[in-house]
Design a protein around this motif. Structure first.
Motif, mmCIF file in Angstrom:
data_model
loop_
_atom_site.group_PDB
_atom_site.id
_atom_site.type_symbol
_atom_site.label_atom_id
_atom_site.label_comp_id
_atom_site.label_asym_id
_atom_site.label_seq_id
_atom_site.Cartn_x
_atom_site.Cartn_y
_atom_site.Cartn_z
ATOM 1 N N LYS A 389 11.434 -35.966 65.397
ATOM 2 C CA LYS A 389 10.926 -35.470 64.144
ATOM 3 C C LYS A 389 10.335 -36.444 63.324
ATOM 4 O O LYS A 389 9.267 -36.086 62.771
ATOM 5 C CB LYS A 389 12.097 -34.939 63.378
ATOM 6 N N ASP A 394 8.121 -31.132 62.718
ATOM 7 C CA ASP A 394 8.979 -29.996 63.143
ATOM 8 C C ASP A 394 8.196 -28.858 64.128
ATOM 9 O O ASP A 394 8.728 -27.936 64.752
ATOM 10 C CB ASP A 394 9.033 -28.810 61.874
ATOM 11 N N GLU A 396 7.635 -27.719 67.731
ATOM 12 C CA GLU A 396 8.668 -27.503 68.660
ATOM 13 C C GLU A 396 8.255 -27.907 70.001
ATOM 14 O O GLU A 396 7.172 -27.411 70.643
ATOM 15 C CB GLU A 396 9.002 -25.871 68.818
#
Length: 465
Positions: A389, A394, A396
């Motif tokens: 992170k 964020d 994925e």
């Protein structure tokens, strides 16, 4: 115990390791008939960096090289190194490009395709394995060997079993950095042999100084084939030398059956070439030394010289030891990925940036971010979510095969270069190396034009009007 077979690497990995893949086709051709008489298991003659080097530095067509080698080598199998979904390039290619590349490699003379993935992610090997089977080639599926808290004999033996189930015809332990120690090799081969029934080949490098001892213990453990290089092009960052291995095993139950007198003819051919490479500076004496940093930091020879050159360019050569110590830390952060093209370059460059900026991960390359995003496949160990992170926010990460994102590419690529295509294979050269390939095509066209002009000139002289 059957006799041990030898694959000779002088036409590919040996000169890739020692002289940055600069041996020309012209230098190879005269010795091919003698190499063909030896009785090797195979000649590793193509793939790896040879394709790039032909186009980029030697102004040669790699496909033409393969055809010329095949024309001279009638009795010995030809082998190539293939980076799974990366083929011979540095990114993942669409399945249609992988399949067509395999088809054309076999059509032009390759018998055995050694297929590996830098992360040991089997999903990145599937298309290449299936395509090789379809074309009737021998699939040698390779395990990228490394050491870490998650890499152990059970891990490698299970991976070998998975590769067998995927259709592999043989397994290669690919020890690209020369990390495999003799007794570890013995245990590893026993573990793989206990888990799968395929022939096992050992590929190692002399970089750390232990390779010949490792080969001997591997032989005692039941390895079927070992990779060696004829002595003038062996040792250092190359493979262990062919002749001493043959001599050491002669008269034992592992006898290779190869004739030292025939090998001497090959030795005598390459000895003056070696002198030429040393004199020209192509062969740097540094690559011939034992490098203990390999065992300390797990750095392959090519990556080591790369780090030195990056620091030299930045005027910070004195920081080499700090960078060497940073490499294993970056590798651990990236899920203990093995260090081989392209991951060695990615981890090495990030380690250099971490040291030069004085703050770890203050700046990150897109390629390093790509490892964290899953663009290269599944890492051997999971990446710490907090660390990920902090680098990619964020986003994925991919949990599927990265190439599933790629649309078929061949038709689009063909449409981009109709003016250059002289053979079917040209689209593949362009697919992998874009501008480097078009530059080669231009040069080929110009040479052809000059040749035609010269011939026309001769015609005029022969038949005056």
């Amino acid at each position: 115990m059957a006799k041990v077979k030898i694959t000779e690497t002088v036409l590919r990995d040996s000169h890739q390791s020692l002289i940055a893949t600069r041996m020309t086709t012209e230098e190879m051709l005269p010795i091919l008939p003698e190499l063909d008489k030896v009785g090797y298991n195979a000649l590793e003659a193509w793939g790896g960096a040879t394709f790039d080097s032909c186009l980029r530095y030697l102004d040669e067509d790699p496909w033409d090289r393969l055809r010329k080698i095949r024309a001279q080598v009638k009795n010995t199998k030809l082998q190539m190194l293939f980076r799974g979904q990366n083929i011979l390039g540095y990114r993942h290619y669409a399945d249609d490009v992988v399949e067509y590349f395999v088809q054309k490699s076999i059509a032009n003379g390759i018998d055995i395709i050694r297929i590996f993935d830098a992360l040991n992610d089997p999903r990145n090997l599937k298309t290449a394995i299936d395509a090789t089977k379809k074309e009737g080639g021998h699939v040698q599926a390779a395990i990228s060997y490394t050491t870490s808290p998650v890499h152990n004999n059970e891990y490698f033996a299970n991976y070998a079993k998975e590769l067998e189930e995927m259709g592999a015809d043989s397994i290669c332990i690919k020890d690209m950095a020369g990390l495999l120690l003799p007794y570890d090799a013995y245990d590893l081969i026993k573990a793989i042999k206990g888990r799968c029934s395929l022939p096992v080949e050992l590929h190692t490098h002399y970089t750390s100084g232990v390779a010949s001892m490792t080969v001997l213990k591997a032989v005692e453990a039941g390895v079927d084939i070992v990779d060696c290089a004829i002595s003038p092009m062996a040792l250092g960052t190359s493979q262990p030398a062919t002749e001493p291995i043959v001599a050491a095993l002669a008269g034992t139950e592992y006898d290779t059956g190869l004739d030292l007198n025939q090998l001497d003819k090959i030795n005598r051919y390459f000895t003056p070439l070696r002198e030429k490479y040393l004199k020209s500076g192509l062969m740097d004496p540094k690559v011939l030394k034992v490098n203990v940093n390999t065992l300390l930091y797990q750095i392959p020879g090519g990556m080591y010289s790369n780090l030195i050159s990056q620091l030299k360019n930045a005027g910070k050569s004195e920081l080499l030891n700090e960078v060497l110590e940073e490499v294993p830390r970056v590798r651990a952060d990236a899920g203990y990925i093995p260090l081989v093209t392209p991951t060695s370059q990615i981890v090495g460059t990030q380690a250099v940036m971490n040291v030069l900026t004085g703050e770890r991960y203050k700046m990150c390359t897109n390629e390093f971010k790509g490892i964290l995003k899953g663009d290269y496949g599944k890492t051997p160990a999971p990446i710490d979510p907090e660390f990920r992170k902090s680098i990619i926010g964020d986003v994925e990460p991919k949990t599927y095969r990265p190439a599933d994102d790629l649309e078929p590419e061949l038709d689009k690529l063909r449409a981009e270069i109709p003016q250059y295509i002289e053979q079917d294979e040209d689209v593949l050269s362009y697919a992998l190396f874009g501008q480097v390939a078009t530059k080669f095509f231009e040069s080929r066209k110009a040479k052809k034009y000059h040749l035609d002009a010269d011939n026309a000139d001769k015609e005029l002289k022969v038949h005056p009007v």
